[in-house]
Design an enzyme around this catalytic site. Structure first.
Site, PDB file in Angstrom:
ATOM      1  N   SER A   1       0.863  -1.190   0.000  1.00  0.00           N
ATOM      2  CA  SER A   1       0.000   0.000   0.000  1.00  0.00           C
ATOM      3  C   SER A   1       0.897   1.237   0.000  1.00  0.00           C
ATOM      4  CB  SER A   1      -0.918  -0.009   1.217  1.00  0.00           C
ATOM      5  OG  SER A   1      -0.163   0.222   2.380  1.00  0.00           O
TER       6      SER A   1
ATOM      7  N   VAL B   1       1.292   4.324   1.412  1.00  0.00           N
ATOM      8  CA  VAL B   1       1.925   4.973   2.574  1.00  0.00           C
ATOM      9  C   VAL B   1       2.903   4.023   3.258  1.00  0.00           C
ATOM     10  CG1 VAL B   1       1.506   6.095   4.793  1.00  0.00           C
ATOM     11  CG2 VAL B   1      -0.034   6.519   2.879  1.00  0.00           C
ATOM     12  N   CYS B   2       2.544   2.735   3.323  1.00  0.00           N
ATOM     13  CA  CYS B   2       3.427   1.750   3.959  1.00  0.00           C
ATOM     14  C   CYS B   2       4.738   1.644   3.191  1.00  0.00           C
ATOM     15  CB  CYS B   2       2.770   0.381   4.026  1.00  0.00           C
ATOM     16  SG  CYS B   2       1.247   0.378   4.957  1.00  0.00           S
ATOM     17  N   ASP B   3       4.634   1.666   1.882  1.00  0.00           N
ATOM     18  CA  ASP B   3       5.817   1.663   1.032  1.00  0.00           C
ATOM     19  C   ASP B   3       6.759   2.802   1.427  1.00  0.00           C
ATOM     20  OD1 ASP B   3       5.486  -0.424  -0.715  1.00  0.00           O
ATOM     21  OD2 ASP B   3       5.807   0.841  -2.489  1.00  0.00           O
TER      22      ASP B   3
ATOM     23  N   MET C   1       8.217   2.329   5.084  1.00  0.00           N
ATOM     24  CA  MET C   1       9.223   1.276   5.232  1.00  0.00           C
ATOM     25  C   MET C   1      10.486   1.604   4.415  1.00  0.00           C
ATOM     26  SD  MET C   1       8.097  -0.693   7.511  1.00  0.00           S
ATOM     27  CE  MET C   1       6.659  -0.079   8.360  1.00  0.00           C
TER      28      MET C   1
END
Lengths: 158, 185
Positions: A41, A43-45, A48
């Site tokens: 997803s 934002v997670c990309d 991280m």
């Protein structure tokens, strides 16, 4: 979220296809637990990938970063390889979200983890936590502040 | 977490009027496609705002996803030593899909750098240090992706695409000129 000053609940989750990581194995190091909703997803990309640049800065504080989501170990493997992550992603997959529930960051409606951070000291005590709005990448400044503060407290006590 | 922790200083690359009422700072990564998209937008803003704007660029390379980002940043710092930072910054953003070392040398040649000096300078650890310092300063100021903009020291979380950032800046400028006591020094 769990109150600071509390011993972080122990758990064991898959970190690779055939290895499990137990939190208590990391005693002696500070630990950053980064719960996040989902691999792939947007934002997670971002979040991280940002943390993946910070290994050196975390190491300076004797800290290990761990990402946790409800994705399976196979999804984690692909996500890690695609982004060349240098830190483990744990699969809170079976029973689904059990560890996230333990840490009070499971979202029952979406069936995913919330976007939440915990910083633990070398004895596994929770020293800082942060719950981010799900669509917002919390960045790294809060974590670095917490790590710095822990090191400062230690050096003034010595 | 939304304030710029390291104020703009003499180590920064500054374009335009240093005493302008508006300061737009961009944390960028030369290999990041979003930064590539923001590049012509910022160019246009610089043109439109003229003397009212000072533009500052700082490095925020995500080296794992963008393996050429750090060497590109170092190349611009080496160009800066020959007074050609902005020329190098521009040519790299205009060609951000081809950033192998041989391309960086080609760009260095095109912008008129002394190539021998460039070859030496890009190996100077001080330049890599500067790029890392930019990155760390960005982390401490809450930069969480690229590009991240700061306007007069405040993180801009809005939409920078199209005319949005230009319109926003024009509004800030209008507000500054109607309340002169708030004008920064």
């Amino acid at each position: 979220m769990i109150a600071t000053g509390t011993l972080a609940p122990d758990f064991e989750l898959y970190s690779t296809l055939d290895q499990q990581l137990r939190l208590s194995e990391l005693r002696g190091k500070k630990v950053i637990l980064a719960f996040y909703p989902a691999n792939w997803s947007p934002v997670c990309d971002d979040q991280m990938n940002l943390y993946n640049e910070m290994g050196k800065y975390f190491a300076r504080h004797n800290a290990q970063l761990i990402g946790i989501s409800v994705d399976s170990k196979w999804s984690h493997l692909a996500f890690c390889e695609h982004n060349k992550f240098h830190f483990p992603l744990l699969a809170d997959f079976e029973p689904k979200g059990e560890v996230a529930r333990l840490y009070e960051v499971y979202n029952d409606k979406t069936g995913e983890c919330q976007r939440a951070l915990y910083v633990l000291d070398e004895d596994g005590i929770i020293r800082w936590s942060y719950l981010s709005p799900v669509g917002i990448n919390p960045g790294a400044d809060g974590i670095l502040n917490a790590l710095e503060e822990l090191d400062n407290v230690k050096s003034t006590n010595q | 977490m939304t304030q710029l922790r390291t104020p703009v200083n003499s180590n920064d690359h500054i374009w335009g009027n240093e005493n302008a009422p508006l300061e737009l700072l961009k944390y960028g990564d030369y290999e990041c496609p979003y930064c590539g998209r923001a590049y012509p937008i910022v160019k246009d803003i610089i043109k439109q705002m003229g003397n009212n704007l000072k533009f500052v660029f700082r490095n925020f390379p995500l080296s794992n996803v963008h393996p050429h980002a750090v060497s590109a940043a170092v190349a611009t710092e080496a160009a800066a030593l020959q007074g050609k930072f902005w020329e190098m910054h521009d040519i790299i953003f205009e060609n951000q899909k081809t950033l192998e070392v041989e391309h960086l040398f080609l760009f260095a040649h095109k912008v008129g750098l002394d190539l021998e000096r460039f070859r030496n300078d890009i190996q100077d650890p001080a330049l890599t240090d500067k790029v890392e310092k930019d990155f760390y300063g960005g982390l401490r100021s809450g930069v969480n992706r690229t590009p991240t903009f700061f306007i007069n020291g405040q993180k801009f979380d809005g939409d920078w695409s199209g005319d949005n950032l230009l319109n926003y800046l024009q509004n800030v400028l209008a507000e500054l000129s109607t309340s002169p006591t708030d004008t920064p020094q």
